[in-house]
Design an enzyme around this catalytic site. Structure first.
Site, PDB file in Angstrom:
ATOM      1  N   LEU A  82       2.136  31.770  35.114  1.00 20.05           N
ATOM      2  CA  LEU A  82       2.216  30.241  34.681  1.00 20.05           C
ATOM      3  C   LEU A  82       3.614  29.974  34.313  1.00 20.05           C
ATOM      4  CD1 LEU A  82      -0.888  30.122  32.033  1.00 20.05           C
ATOM      5  CD2 LEU A  82      -0.946  28.987  34.409  1.00 20.05           C
ATOM      6  N   ASP A  83       3.796  28.785  34.433  1.00 21.34           N
ATOM      7  CA  ASP A  83       5.027  28.253  34.344  1.00 21.34           C
ATOM      8  C   ASP A  83       5.463  28.751  32.687  1.00 21.34           C
ATOM      9  OD1 ASP A  83       5.610  27.283  36.733  1.00 21.34           O
ATOM     10  OD2 ASP A  83       5.425  25.256  36.016  1.00 21.34           O
ATOM     11  N   LYS A  84       6.529  28.807  32.148  1.00 21.77           N
ATOM     12  CA  LYS A  84       7.090  29.168  30.864  1.00 21.77           C
ATOM     13  C   LYS A  84       6.413  27.916  29.927  1.00 21.77           C
ATOM     14  CE  LYS A  84      10.751  29.588  27.786  1.00 21.77           C
ATOM     15  NZ  LYS A  84      12.457  29.778  27.250  1.00 21.77           N
TER      16      LYS A  84
ATOM     17  N   THR B  49       3.785  25.911  30.573  1.00 22.15           N
ATOM     18  CA  THR B  49       2.618  25.539  30.746  1.00 22.15           C
ATOM     19  C   THR B  49       1.772  26.821  29.921  1.00 22.15           C
ATOM     20  OG1 THR B  49       3.031  24.821  32.903  1.00 22.15           O
ATOM     21  CG2 THR B  49       0.586  25.538  32.412  1.00 22.15           C
TER      22      THR B  49
ATOM     23  N   HIS C  54       5.460  24.871  40.684  1.00 22.00           N
ATOM     24  CA  HIS C  54       5.456  23.625  40.039  1.00 22.00           C
ATOM     25  C   HIS C  54       4.549  22.514  40.923  1.00 22.00           C
ATOM     26  CE1 HIS C  54       9.709  24.619  38.398  1.00 22.00           C
ATOM     27  NE2 HIS C  54       8.774  25.573  37.695  1.00 22.00           N
TER      28      HIS C  54
END
Length: 366
Positions: free
Chosen positions: A149-151, A153, A250
């Site tokens: 997961l993105d930082k 998110t 993204h």
């Protein structure tokens, strides 16, 4: 094979009858297996490998009685020192265990908080991967990441507890059989309430791969996202469910910005238009709410993650009713009706016109 020199000096070997007619590289495999093909090739390029005094190549055929000249044996490369991970503090162990929302013999699922990177990188010393020793089993074996997961998110993140489980889950993600559901707050309200975004993505030039963009050239990778509007706050914002059908970097953020409804707090892709006034947090409002994936031992893992504080507070501030969420997962991959396609294309065109208009205003101010 008869060796006529010590191993710490130039060595000479006489080809035996048993080796008559084989390739020189095959001879090395039989008699000097420590000399890899790359080493033999390097000896050949530098003229150190000789056959009856003449330069030789790995593919040359050899004959009984010929003399092979070989350089001195090379010392084996020193093994790389093992990098020891720093021992976790009791607070760090407690912190990562507090994230756990599901645990079984094959899998651990955590609810990753926003702001914690999944893995390390440039200027990133604190990350989930560095905390996984705190989830090791009784044999000291740490779980393995199988997706990211993105930082910024938050939400559901699956870890595999065994190599077999890691291979099984990785195949599920790559084969698109896992179902991932995200909740997001977006600026404005999408015209199509149950829509599908099909826009190819690629790395944006000049950003070092740190930013993605819609790329409709041959280099763009197919990227598909289904969205469903759960509830709206007038025309100001909407609470949407997002289901990625591909896993591009993204993807959800770029897709929503591309159709004119950036995720609240996503300044990277939505610019200043992504921030709402009032008490709404400036953090990213994107949360991995649910994951449903087949289990290697049969059945499924089906887990939901509670909202982080800033997203829950924003939802309450906008008057959204959480009981309206968690829509049923159907088997419809996306809405592909002619009307849906027309409206989606219209939304993309509108977003592009808005972007060009903004660029003209910017040039006028300059």
């Amino acid at each position: 094979m008869n060796e006529t020199a010590a191993s710490d000096q130039v060595r000479q070997f006489t080809v035996s009858v048993e080796d008559d007619g084989i390739r020189l590289d095959r001879w090395f495999k039989r008699h000097l297996p420590d000399a890899s093909f790359n080493i033999v090739s390097r000896w050949s390029r530098t003229g150190q490998l000789r056959l009856d005094g003449k330069r030789a190549a790995p593919g040359d055929r050899i004959e009984a009685g010929q003399v092979i000249r070989v350089p001195p044996a090379e010392a084996p490369a020193a093994p790389k020192p093992r990098v020891e991970r720093p021992r976790l503090s009791e607070d760090e162990i407690a912190y990562v265990n507090e994230m756990v929302i599901h645990r079984d013999p094959a899998a651990i699922v955590v609810n990753k908080p926003p702001g914690l990177a999944t893995q390390g990188g440039t200027k990133t010393s604190t990350h989930l991967d560095g905390l996984l020793d705190g989830l090791a089993n009784e044999r000291g074996e740490r779980p393995k990441l199988v997706h990211r997961l993105d930082k910024d998110t938050s939400g559901v993140l699956l870890l595999a507890r065994t190599p077999r489980a890691a291979a099984f889950f990785s195949k599920s993600f790559s084969g698109r059989t896992a179902r991932k559901v995200y909740w997001a707050l977006v600026v404005g309200v999408p015209e199509v309430k149950d829509g599908f975004i099909d826009l190819p993505l690629g790395k944006q030039p000049g950003t070092g791969g740190e930013k993605m963009h819609v790329d409709e050239s041959d280099a763009g990778l197919p990227s598909r996202t289904r969205y469903r509007v759960i509830e709206r706050a007038g025309n100001r914002a909407a609470w949407v469910e997002l289901q990625p059908h591909t896993g591009r970097t993204h993807q959800l953020r770029v897709h929503m910005a591309a159709v004119g409804h950036p995720i609240v707090g996503d300044g990277k892709y939505g610019g200043q238009d992504s921030f709402l006034t009032g008490s709404i947090s400036r953090k990213l409002h994107l949360h991995a709410r649910r994951l449903r994936i087949d289990h290697p031992d049969g059945g499924r893992v089906d887990v939901t993650a509670e909202l982080p504080a800033h997203l829950a507070e924003s939802m309450a501030s906008l008057g959204f009713d959480l009981e309206l969420g968690d829509l049923p997962l159907d088997d419809v991959k996306y809405s592909e009706t002619p009307e849906g396609k027309r409206k989606a294309a219209s939304a993309v065109a509108k977003a592009k016109r808005k972007e060009r208009k903004g660029e003209r205003r910017g040039r006028g101010r300059g």
